[in-house]
Every structure is written in structure tokens, then in C-alpha cells.
Design a protein around this motif. Structure first.
Motif, short mmCIF file in Angstrom:
data_model
loop_
_atom_site.label_atom_id
_atom_site.label_comp_id
_atom_site.label_asym_id
_atom_site.label_seq_id
_atom_site.Cartn_x
_atom_site.Cartn_y
_atom_site.Cartn_z
N THR A 1 7.63 7.43 4.62
CA THR A 1 6.36 7.87 5.22
C THR A 1 5.22 7.10 4.56
O THR A 1 5.43 6.41 3.56
CB THR A 1 6.14 9.36 4.92
OG1 THR A 1 6.14 9.50 3.48
CG2 THR A 1 7.24 10.23 5.50
N ILE A 2 4.00 7.28 5.09
CA ILE A 2 2.87 6.58 4.47
C ILE A 2 2.73 7.02 3.01
O ILE A 2 2.57 6.18 2.11
CB ILE A 2 1.55 6.84 5.25
CG1 ILE A 2 1.66 6.24 6.66
CG2 ILE A 2 0.36 6.23 4.51
CD1 ILE A 2 0.42 6.41 7.52
N GLY A 3 2.83 8.33 2.77
CA GLY A 3 2.75 8.83 1.39
C GLY A 3 3.85 8.20 0.53
O GLY A 3 3.61 7.79 -0.60
N GLY A 4 5.06 8.11 1.09
CA GLY A 4 6.20 7.57 0.34
C GLY A 4 6.01 6.10 -0.01
O GLY A 4 6.18 5.70 -1.17
N VAL A 5 5.63 5.28 0.98
CA VAL A 5 5.53 3.83 0.70
C VAL A 5 4.34 3.51 -0.21
O VAL A 5 4.33 2.48 -0.88
CB VAL A 5 5.43 2.97 1.99
CG1 VAL A 5 6.75 2.89 2.70
CG2 VAL A 5 4.33 3.46 2.92
N ASN A 6 3.35 4.40 -0.25
CA ASN A 6 2.21 4.13 -1.13
C ASN A 6 2.62 4.11 -2.60
O ASN A 6 1.91 3.56 -3.44
CB ASN A 6 1.09 5.16 -0.91
CG ASN A 6 0.28 4.78 0.33
OD1 ASN A 6 0.37 3.65 0.81
ND2 ASN A 6 -0.50 5.72 0.85
N ALA B 1 -3.70 -1.21 8.77
CA ALA B 1 -2.87 -2.42 8.70
C ALA B 1 -1.88 -2.31 7.54
O ALA B 1 -0.68 -2.60 7.71
CB ALA B 1 -3.75 -3.65 8.55
N TYR B 2 -2.35 -1.89 6.37
CA TYR B 2 -1.44 -1.74 5.23
C TYR B 2 -0.33 -0.72 5.56
O TYR B 2 0.84 -0.92 5.22
CB TYR B 2 -2.19 -1.29 3.97
CG TYR B 2 -2.79 -2.43 3.17
CD1 TYR B 2 -1.96 -3.29 2.44
CD2 TYR B 2 -4.15 -2.66 3.14
CE1 TYR B 2 -2.50 -4.34 1.71
CE2 TYR B 2 -4.69 -3.71 2.41
CZ TYR B 2 -3.86 -4.55 1.70
OH TYR B 2 -4.39 -5.59 0.98
N ALA B 3 -0.73 0.39 6.20
CA ALA B 3 0.27 1.42 6.51
C ALA B 3 1.35 0.85 7.43
O ALA B 3 2.56 1.01 7.18
CB ALA B 3 -0.42 2.63 7.15
#
Ligand code: HEM
Length: 518
Positions: free
Chosen positions: A356-361, A462-464
Motif C-alpha cells: 500500500t502507499i503507507g507500506g511502500v513509504n 507520481a511517487y505513489a
């Protein structure tokens, strides 16, 4: 007396010989033109206020150096070569200066303190955009208005709300890739699949419906036309540097007649899509919410609504697909980096649903790989020129007269040995602080999303997108290069002109069976 007689004889000669007359007129105009440009060149080289700045003689004399560089599609690397030869400030045309010292990001593109005016965009960059102004080519006042309307759709909160839609498109992408890959037997052009994904996703958040590229496995006509128009936009960047008559001649010679037809087709398709969006409210906050409100309350014309939608798709899709493709190729060329990234991704996530976005961050090495790819292969690689405002302004501690065009070439500043150790090497560790060799790197010089009030509004989105897609690619597959030659050796006509990126995808072997549940 002798002069009168000579004039009389010349007149007689002219009267009796028309072809001589025409030849004489042509020769006279040629001599006058050459003399005029000779004098202008001499002025530009030795007497112009910018004459003290270093650079090639042709660039000091005329815009021909820049035009020829654009024409050959080599602007990013040509400008890097110039800076390597002449230093951090180079004169690239009689009235243009190029800078690669990172402090100039703030000076040229940054917000200005009270009492000072932001440097306006030089219209040469977007001179091919016709019709009502859009966020990209509007003046400061109108830009501020549109940017405020768009900000809502790109906020942190909107991104959280948009994540389920984004994940849905990513799931479709990987379902299709798992189906197409034939266990690594069949090379696939991953660049096309990235294009299908980003154009579908961005068009959903703009028009409320996708282009259906992922489901059909083909590019929609809208996108095909967009790619053909990009080159003509680049020719406008060249012609806008020429005087009126030469400009018209150049445009007639190099801009194909079909561009006009293509522009009309894309506008008609765009209008159809906007009509759809006006009738359908999207399930999540999209980019158009506030623009549609402004349109419905009569504060925005249909042309402005359509023009801005077109820019959103164009700016938001091709850039992301380019970076995804570039990063994939760079990873394939650097097995050590690919292995280290695979370890991070596969140890962090035990199931695709966790990506998820939280995970990949939390994936630090993934971010470093993306930063490094944005540095060596920035999707928007050309200089975005700004104009020194009335009254002049100071850049690099030196006063510049009003009307001077100044720019930072995004590619050159991020690849110059003045800013980076081993700039030509793809080494993500320069971003993590793990490798002492790179402690002197001037990381702030890489600004692939530009800088200041007109930087990319969609940086977080874009980063997400990039993090999620790369993490999923590496989680699902062992990847292998199937492209011959140096895929990154490309020309730039507004955008990098990319060839297919053939790769083989083999579903990664793991102990459990979670790899295919998408
Ligand atoms: C890797 C991906 C991306 C890169 C490298 C990138 C880069 C840039 C750059 C350099 C600019 C400044 C252009 C100029 O000065 O003329 C810009 C502006 C812009 N970008 Fe992006 N972009 C990316 C993704 C996106 C996405 C996903 C969207 C949204 C759908 C988007 C929408 C825009 C818009 C609307 C502007 C104009 C902003 C303004 O003028 O205020 N971009 N982008």
C-alpha cells in the motif's frame, strides 16, 4: 554629373532587362540580409549586455545553436556538454543563459519575497500550445487561480481517497502481466503496459472514465495522437526563436499538415470525454472537481475546462510511464541494485495486498532507486526558461537586464561532475548516505519536478504510483532484459522518444502460493 549618368544607364538597363532586374533585387536583398545579420551577430558577440558570459560563438551570435540542438533531439546531453566545457553559467543564445548551480533553483524558479516579482515563464517552451491559456502556459495571475482549483485533487487527503482506485488499476495491470508473461518465455514490451496503466488511471481521475487500454491491450487513439503532437510542439520550440518570415517557412517545412487535423481530432475526443465527466460525478475526489464547479458557475469557459483536462492527462501520464520504463531498464542493467531492491521488497511484503502507499513509504532503498532514476533519466529533461522581469533582476550575484531568458537544464544539472561524484554511474546509495564516496554530492541540484510555484502539482501522486508499481513488479516477478542495445540512448522532442522495452517476466518462486492472487 557622372552619378546622374550612371543612374540613368542603370535605369535603362533595368527597363530593358527584367530578369536582370529580379536577379538584382534578389541579390540586393541577400546582401542587405547578410549585412543586417552580420551586424546583429557582431553586436550580439561583442556589445550585447550578455557578451561577457562564456559559450559557443554560434550561440552568442544567433539562436541557431539552440535550434540545431533541439532539431537533433539532443538538448539534454548538448547542454551537459556545454556546461562541462564552459562551467556553471553558459550563454546558450544571444539572450539566454543556462545555470547549473543548485542555488539558482531558488533564484530563478522560487517564490519571491514581498515586493519582488516571480520570473514569468518564457513562452518559447510552450509556444506550440494554442487556444485559451491552461495551467502550463497561463500568466502568473491566471495560473494562481487554476493551481488553487487543482490543489484539492492533489492533496494528501485526496491521495488517500484515491488509493483504492489506484490499487484497482495496478491489480488489473498485474493480472494482465501475469497472463501475458508465459512464465518468461514470451518477451513483453513493458513500456507499453506502463503507458496503458498510467493513461487509464489518470484519465479516470480526469474524465471519470478510463481509456480502456489495460483491458484491450492497446493504446487509445487519444494517446496515439498525443505522441505524434509532442514532436510538433518541439518544432514550435525551435521556430519560436526565429524571426516571423523564417518562422513561418520553418513551420511549413517541418510541421506536418496532419498536425492540424490531429489537433482537431484530439480536441473533439477531449470534448466527448469532458461531456462524460460533466454528467458523471466520480466516486472519489478527482482532479476536475473544482474546475467543474468553476465551469458550472460560469467562471471558466468550456475551452479552458477542456484545455486544462488535456494538460492533466498529457503531463500526468507520459512522465510517469517514462520514469517507470527508465527505472526498469536501469535495474536490469545493474543486477546488484536489482538484487538489493528485491530483497527489500520481498522481505517487507508477504502478500501483494500489503503493498500500500503507507507500506511502500517505508522502503528506503526503493525510494533511493527512484531518486537515482529521476536523476539520470528525468522525464522532463529540457530547460524550462523564465524571463527576467521589468527593471531587471539579480541571478548568481549578477544583474541581468529585463527580458533575459534564464533556465536550469534539468538533465545537465543532475548529471554534471560539478554537482555529483561519478555522475554517469547509477548508484542509489548516493541517496541513502550509506556510501561515503558520495557525501559531497549536491543532491538538491536534482529537481525533476521543477521548483517553486510552478513545480509539478502531482509530485506525491507520481511517487505513489511509481513506488507501488515498482514494488509490485519486483514482488511478483524475476525480471530479465530482452532489449538489444542501450535503450536509454534516446532523442528528446519535448518528451524522450522511446522504443519498446522488451523484458521477460518470470513469476518469482516463493514458499507459499500468494504470488498470483491479484
Ligand atoms: C515522474 C512523474 C512526473 C514528472 C517528472 C513531472 C515533472 C513536471 C515538471 C518538470 C513540471 C514543470 C513543467 C513546466 O515548468 O513547464 C510539471 C508540471 C506539472 N505536472 Fe508533473 N510530472 C510528473 C507527474 C505528473 C502527474 C502524475 C501529474 C498529474 C496528473 C502531473 C501534472 C502536472 C501539472 C498539472 C503541472 C503544471 C503545474 C503548474 O504549472 O502549476 N505531473 N511536472
Amino acid at each position: 554629373m557622372a552619378i546622374a549618368e550612371a543612374s540613368f544607364q542603370l535605369l535603362n538597363l533595368l527597363e530593358s532587362n527584367w530578369s536582370f532586374c529580379i536577379t538584382f533585387a534578389l541579390l540586393a536583398s541577400l546582401v542587405l540580409t547578410i549585412t543586417y545579420y552580420g551586424v546583429v551577430s557582431i553586436y550580439n558577440i561583442w556589445l550585447h549586455p550578455l557578451s561577457k558570459y562564456p559559450g559557443p560563438l554560434l550561440a552568442a551570435a544567433s539562436p541557431l545553436w539552440m535550434i540545431s540542438s533541439y532539431f537533433q533531439g539532443r538538448t539534454p546531453t548538448d547542454l551537459l556538454r556545454l556546461h562541462n566545457q564552459y562551467g556553471p553559467v553558459v550563454r546558450t543564445a544571444p539572450n539566454e543563459l543556462s545555470y547549473i548551480n543548485p542555488i539558482q533553483w531558488r533564484e530563478i524558479y522560487g517564490f519571491k519575497p514581498a515586493g519582488q516579482i516571480e520570473f514569468a515563464k518564457d513562452h518559447k517552451y510552450h509556444s506550440g500550445l494554442k487556444g485559451d491559456p491552461t495551467i502550463l502556459n497561463a500568466d502568473r495571475h491566471y495560473h494562481g487561480y487554476i493551481r488553487k482549483l487543482l490543489a484539492n485533487g492533489f492533496s494528501e487527503k485526496s491521495l488517500r481517497d484515491q488509493e483504492p482506485v489506484l490499487q484497482e488499476y495496478i491489480n488489473t495491470l498485474f493480472r494482465r502481466l501475469l497472463g501475458e508473461c508465459r512464465n518468461g518465455e514470451q518477451p513483453i514490451d513493458i513500456m507499453s503496459w506502463y503507458n496503458y496503466f498510467v493513461f487509464d488511471f489518470i484519465s479516470f481521475l480526469t474524465f471519470g472514465e478510463s481509456f480502456d487500454c489495460l483491458t484491450t491491450g492497446t493504446l487509445h487513439e487519444w494517446i496515439d495522437i498525443f505522441f505524434s503532437l509532442a514532436r510538433s510542439l518541439s518544432y514550435h520550440q525551435m521556430s519560436s526563436r526565429l524571426p516571423f518570415l523564417l518562422r513561418k517557412l520553418f513551420e511549413n517545412l517541418f510541421i506536418p499538415r496532419k498536425v492540424k487535423r490531429d489537433s482537431l481530432t484530439i480536441r473533439a475526443l477531449n470534448k466527448e470525454k469532458i461531456d462524460h465527466r460533466l454528467k458523471n460525478h466520480p466516486p472519489v475526489p478527482d482532479f476536475m472537481d473544482k474546475l467543474v464547479e468553476a465551469f458550472n458557475s460560469g467562471k471558466m469557459s468550456p475551452q479552458q475546462l477542456e484545455g486544462n483536462a488535456l494538460i492533466l492527462i498529457a503531463a500526468g501520464s507520459e512522465t510517469t510511464a517514462t520514469l517507470l520504463s527508465g527505472l526498469t531498464f536501469l535495474l536490469l542493467k545493474h543486477p546488484r541494485v536489482l538484487a538489493k531492491l528485491a530483497e527489500e521488497i520481498r522481505l517487507t511484503f508477504s502478500h501483494p495486498d500489503d503493498i500500500t502507499i503507507g507500506g511502500v513509504n517505508g522502503c528506503k532503498y526503493l525510494l533511493a532507486c527512484i531518486e537515482e532514476a529521476l536523476r539520470v533519466y528525468p522525464p522532463s529533461s529540457q530547460p524550462h526558461h523564465r524571463i527576467i522581469p521589468a527593471g531587471g533582476a539579480s541571478v548568481n550575484g549578477e544583474f541581468l537586464p529585463a527580458g533575459t531568458s534564464v533556465a536550469i537544464p534539468i538533465y545537465a544539472i543532475a548529471n554534471s561532475p560539478l554537482n555529483w561524484t561519478q555522475p554517469e554511474a547509477f548508484i542509489p546509495e548516493r541517496w541513502t548516505g550509506e556510501d561515503a564516496r558520495f557525501t559531497d554530492d549536491r543532491r538538491e541540484s536534482s529537481q525533476p519536478f521543477s521548483y517553486g510555484p510552478r513545480n509539478c502539482i502531482a509530485r506525491n501522486l507520481a511517487y505513489a504510483e511509481i513506488k507501488l508499481v515498482m514494488a509490485r513488479l519486483i514482488w511478483h516477478f524475476d525480471i530479465e532484459n530482452a532489449t538489444e542495445g542501450d535503450w536509454l540512448d534516446q532523442k528528446v522532442y519535448m518528451v524522450w522518444e522511446k522504443s519498446p522495452l522488451w523484458i521477460k517476466l518470470r513469476p518469482a518462486k516463493r514458499d507459499d502460493s500468494s504470488s498470483v492472487s491479484v
